[in-house]
Scaffold this active site. Structure first.
Site, short mmCIF file in Angstrom:
data_model
loop_
_atom_site.label_atom_id
_atom_site.label_comp_id
_atom_site.label_asym_id
_atom_site.label_seq_id
_atom_site.Cartn_x
_atom_site.Cartn_y
_atom_site.Cartn_z
N GLY A 46 63.17 69.34 35.57
CA GLY A 46 63.80 70.60 35.18
C GLY A 46 63.46 70.89 33.73
N GLN A 51 64.84 74.64 25.57
CA GLN A 51 64.14 73.41 25.14
C GLN A 51 62.76 73.71 24.56
OE1 GLN A 51 65.19 71.52 29.13
NE2 GLN A 51 65.09 69.73 27.82
N CYS A 92 66.72 63.37 29.76
CA CYS A 92 66.51 64.70 29.18
C CYS A 92 65.20 64.70 28.42
CB CYS A 92 67.67 65.04 28.24
SG CYS A 92 67.51 66.68 27.50
N LEU A 93 64.38 65.71 28.64
CA LEU A 93 63.09 65.78 27.95
C LEU A 93 63.27 66.02 26.46
CD1 LEU A 93 61.03 67.78 30.61
CD2 LEU A 93 61.19 65.30 30.29
N HIS A 134 73.00 70.31 34.30
CA HIS A 134 72.37 69.82 33.07
C HIS A 134 71.60 70.97 32.38
CE1 HIS A 134 69.95 66.62 30.85
NE2 HIS A 134 69.18 67.67 30.71
N GLU A 135 70.86 71.74 33.18
CA GLU A 135 70.06 72.85 32.61
C GLU A 135 70.95 73.98 32.10
OE1 GLU A 135 67.15 72.04 32.05
OE2 GLU A 135 66.93 70.41 33.48
N HIS A 138 72.02 73.28 28.71
CA HIS A 138 70.99 73.62 27.70
C HIS A 138 71.12 75.09 27.29
CE1 HIS A 138 68.60 70.04 27.16
NE2 HIS A 138 68.38 69.90 28.45
O1 K1U Z 1 66.37 69.28 31.22
C1 K1U Z 1 65.67 68.30 31.04
O2 K1U Z 1 65.64 67.78 29.95
C2 K1U Z 1 64.87 67.72 32.20
C3 K1U Z 1 65.53 66.52 32.84
C4 K1U Z 1 66.35 67.01 34.01
C5 K1U Z 1 67.37 66.04 34.55
C6 K1U Z 1 67.01 64.80 35.04
C7 K1U Z 1 67.97 63.94 35.54
C8 K1U Z 1 69.28 64.32 35.57
C9 K1U Z 1 69.65 65.54 35.08
C10 K1U Z 1 68.68 66.42 34.59
C11 K1U Z 1 64.43 65.58 33.29
O3 K1U Z 1 63.60 65.94 34.05
S1 K1U Z 1 64.43 63.98 32.63
C12 K1U Z 1 63.07 63.19 33.48
C13 K1U Z 1 63.39 62.77 34.87
O4 K1U Z 1 64.54 62.69 35.23
C14 K1U Z 1 62.31 62.50 35.84
C15 K1U Z 1 60.98 62.49 35.47
C16 K1U Z 1 59.99 62.23 36.41
C17 K1U Z 1 60.32 61.97 37.71
C18 K1U Z 1 61.64 61.96 38.09
C19 K1U Z 1 62.63 62.23 37.16
ZN ZN Z 2 67.74 68.14 29.24
#
Ligand code: K1U
Ligand code: ZN
Length: 185
Positions: A46, A51, A92-93, A134-135, A138
């Protein structure tokens, strides 16, 4: 298509509240495409426009391993359908390499617009419910670390600042982030 720089905690720009989208044009479509490219490259499931320093109510998401179910949510409204909360180990990225448990309602309704401005609604549970909440945070200037204890949050802030210093030593052009976040709370 372009890879966009992702803001990192504790950058104060992540605290900006996103404004609603009012114009559905080629520039919006381009931003969504660039956000997908950025999210897939990260990799993530996501990404909110906040972001990438674009403070409009735009979210992209793809929960599949094969990266073949892109979803776009514009001006989303999320309503809990239950008081039951479930824990999920979130990432979270904008807070790289940190994962921690957050409790959120397990089932929600999503009302949003697509890239043409057409409204749609769906009910979500599981990872979709976690990720959209979560989004949404943000877009509201909130981060998952805000749900953690002050001590954990402080440790994460220090870890991020150390990481930022190391990155700017390796790559001097990355100093803009460091300068802006060094003075933030
Ligand atoms: O919003 C963001 O920062 C993205 C975030 C979204 C998220 C993940 C998990 C729980 C709630 C929200 C991410 O994508 S973090 C990376 C991640 O979870 C992932 C990366 C590659 C494959 C599978 C998962
Ligand atoms: Zn995030």
């Amino acid at each position: 298509m372009a890879l966009l720089p992702i803001l990192s905690f504790p950058d104060p720009r992540l605290r900006t509240k996103a404004r609603p989208v009012t114009v559905f044009d080629a520039a919006l479509r381009q931003l969504a495409n660039d956000m997908f490219e950025t999210m897939y490259a990260a990799p993530g499931i996501g990404l909110a426009a906040s972001q990438v320093d674009q403070h409009i109510q735009l979210i992209v998401m793809d929960l599949t391993e094969d990266k073949n179910q892109p979803q776009v949510f514009i001006n989303p409204v999320v309503t809990p359908l239950t008081e039951d909360c479930v824990p999920y180990e979130e990432g979270c990225l904008s807070v790289p390499e940190v994962f921690d448990k957050v409790d959120r309602p397990s089932r929600v309704r999503i009302d949003a617009l697509d890239l043409d401005g057409t409204p749609f609604s769906l009910e979500a549970d599981g990872l979709l419910a976690v990720c959209i909440q979560h989004e949404m945070d943000h877009l509201d200037g909130k981060l998952f670390v805000d749900y953690l204890s002050p001590l954990k949050k402080q440790r994460i802030r220090e870890k991020m600042q150390k990481r930022e210093r190391q990155l700017s030593r390796q790559k001097p052009a990355a100093t803009e982030n460091t300068r802006r976040s060094a003075s933030s709370p």
